[in-house]
Design an enzyme around this catalytic site. Sequence first.
Site, PDB file in Angstrom:
ATOM      1  N   ASP A   3       8.479   6.947  -2.187  1.00  0.00           N
ATOM      2  CA  ASP A   3       8.005   6.772  -0.821  1.00  0.00           C
ATOM      3  C   ASP A   3       9.125   6.058  -0.073  1.00  0.00           C
ATOM      4  OD1 ASP A   3       6.156   6.609   1.385  1.00  0.00           O
ATOM      5  OD2 ASP A   3       5.927   4.498   0.883  1.00  0.00           O
ATOM      6  N   ASP A  40       4.015   2.037  -2.482  1.00  0.00           N
ATOM      7  CA  ASP A  40       3.432   0.698  -2.330  1.00  0.00           C
ATOM      8  C   ASP A  40       2.208   0.663  -1.438  1.00  0.00           C
ATOM      9  OD1 ASP A  40       4.613   1.059   0.199  1.00  0.00           O
ATOM     10  OD2 ASP A  40       4.913  -1.093   0.424  1.00  0.00           O
ATOM     11  N   ASP A  44      -0.299   6.116  -1.005  1.00  0.00           N
ATOM     12  CA  ASP A  44       0.491   6.563  -2.145  1.00  0.00           C
ATOM     13  C   ASP A  44      -0.350   6.710  -3.405  1.00  0.00           C
ATOM     14  OD1 ASP A  44       2.893   6.507  -0.663  1.00  0.00           O
ATOM     15  OD2 ASP A  44       3.092   4.359  -1.002  1.00  0.00           O
TER      16      ASP A  44
END
Length: 763
Positions: free
Chosen positions: A308, A507, A511
């Site tokens: 990410d 995080d 996600d």
Amino acid sequence: MPRSLQSIDLALLLVSAASLLAGLCFAAAGRSAIARALWAAGALPVLLGLLVSIVKSLRRHEAGVDLLALLSIGFALGLSEFLTAAVIALMLASGRALEYYAEERARREMTALLNRTPRHANRFQTGEWRRVELDTVRPGDRLLVRNGELVPVDGSLTVHAQLDECTLTGESAIQQRSSGESVSSGVVNVGATFEVVAAASAADSTFAGIVRMVQAAQHERSPAARLADRYALLFALAALMIAGGSWLVTGEVVRALAVLVVATPCPLILAVPVAVVCGMSRCARRGVLIKGGGALENLAQASILFFDKTGTLTSGRARLVSIETGPGISAETVLRFAACLGQASAHVISEAVTTAARERNLVLSAPCQVVEQPGAGVRGEVEGHAVGIGTFAYVLSLASPAPWSAAFLQRVAYGGASAVFVCVDGTMVGALQMADQIRLETPRALRLLRQEGIRRFIMLTGDRRDVAETIGATLGLTEVLSEQTPSGKLEAIRAAQREGTVIMIGDGVNDAPALAAADVGVAMGARGAAASSEAADVVLLVDRLDRLVEGLRIARHTRRIAFQSMIAGVALSFAAMAVAAFGFLPPVLGAMIQEVIDVAVIANALRALRIRSTATAGSLSRSDADRLRSEHVELGPVMEQIRELADELPLLPGTSVAGALAGMNELLRRHLLPHEQRDDQEVYPGLARLIGGEDPMAAMSAMHREIYRIARLLRQMTDDVPPEGPNAASLCEFQRLLYGLDAIARLHCAQEDELFHALGDGA
């Protein structure tokens, strides 16, 4: 291992050892009948314990490889080989004790987390501090944490605190936390007593989540351990065939007994679990919590890495990048007005602006008559001036657009940043470019991950394509997938899984599905979203991407050690069985040799506890690293003035150029050059000793020399400027030197910041 089983194993060890020694004493005294009875009495409890263990294993659908041990003791007793039975019983009991010691040694760091679970809290109620059960604490409660006590729940500090966070993060240095900072449950107060305002209940706090993860990890069996069980059954069948074959061919049942003895207990069931637990424990010590042996093995085999962007590759927090100003207005003035007004806003961008001003030691005044329009901007009065900050549209409602605003907006869009415009008394005086910057450790982490065998680096993000591709190009990522929905992320991960084992790092709450779908989901930071931590297989308790490198390295070494131990143990056992089958190894000696094999296998598996980390031989203290980085923050205004002068030089009257350049030379002489000289003479020698090697700072020192060269050339050229000003060619040369100095100084500071960050990691 439960306490009851631990006590039983200890009792069996004592009984078998005592009966063997007592029997030997009676045998030496010529009382052979009593000696045989004692040896049989010592072997029978172990035989019964083995029978119970086999039944329990079969009920759990696990391999009952202790069958070989059961047969060997039973054969020995049936053949009246009572001394052999007693020796085998002692070897088995001592082997269980050795296995228990190895697993306890391996779990030390993980068990330390469980043993430090807070049980009580000191809560302020009815005008006094009262000791209460942890489950009764609620968000908003005032809690007191004395010296040496654990912080009971997540919260925010009301005063300065000194904390030992090593149990959670692996960081050995004492952490200094200020009033208003968040603090996690489970850390230790090593300073004065302080108060904390609870932000979560005990069940929802960081430490409780970590404990749940550790408990799950300790009960999960890894694929390799299950595979070892299956191989152990084949091994047991092979041992029985060899034993039976030697008996049938030679007619000597003692040979069959000797074969069974050296095949008991099987090294397969010792090597893999001990090594895997060692690896998990070593990771926990470095702040990498792996939830189970399966996750450790998948991590060891990974070759594809998905990221990410926000909060993973980048810090997730806006930082001041540059300041645009109107004619006659200094960058410091623009930032100070914006920060003064920003103090009255709780918006994250306002906080970032205020932080940037305080880092530069600007004196801020309190605003008044503040009016905030959420999501747009803030206006109010600062030192008698009407000030407004916010988006371009918001500030446009308070002031007319500046000539430079359109170009600034375009530049900000190219960089994927955000803009905070500032107006004073109805005039747009400047703007601040804010951006979520790449983490200091990210470039180093990616380099090390490549060295560890990761071949594809893919960024998954919902951001615009231009923003994502800028980050991807900067970091040299293999692929960039932008404007992704959660379902799109899942499809990308599943497609990649056809090519290899996939790691996904994130995080945020969004996600969690991708983390769950990947072969190894990695959540950044224990303070991150609970959903991502729960969905992940690995949690980085330290909010640093380079800790994943350590986890990957430990996982791969652990897997290698586990299979080395397993293969070596099996090979030695087969060799011993062959010798026994040919009649060259009596059962008693075989039992002793098998014990030596077990010890060697476990000792080799315990090597996983000593796998080196990526940490350097030495490290900067956290305070030194922070001090060196803060000096760069103080140099920020100097570099901004270099760029501003380069931009403005063609617009200045010819007669003003020499004065502006002279002022710049004086600024360099007082600030930039002394800083670089101090680094070269005082800081770099210490860094060189930490890094090691003959001259590790040579390239960095070369950049100092280039800065000195440009500054000297700039000063010499300034001295030769005629009163009417430089000609067009000289003006271009001045601009070239200023732009070059700005670029080199910024790059050099960025390189030093990355180095300070890496060395400040702690051993």
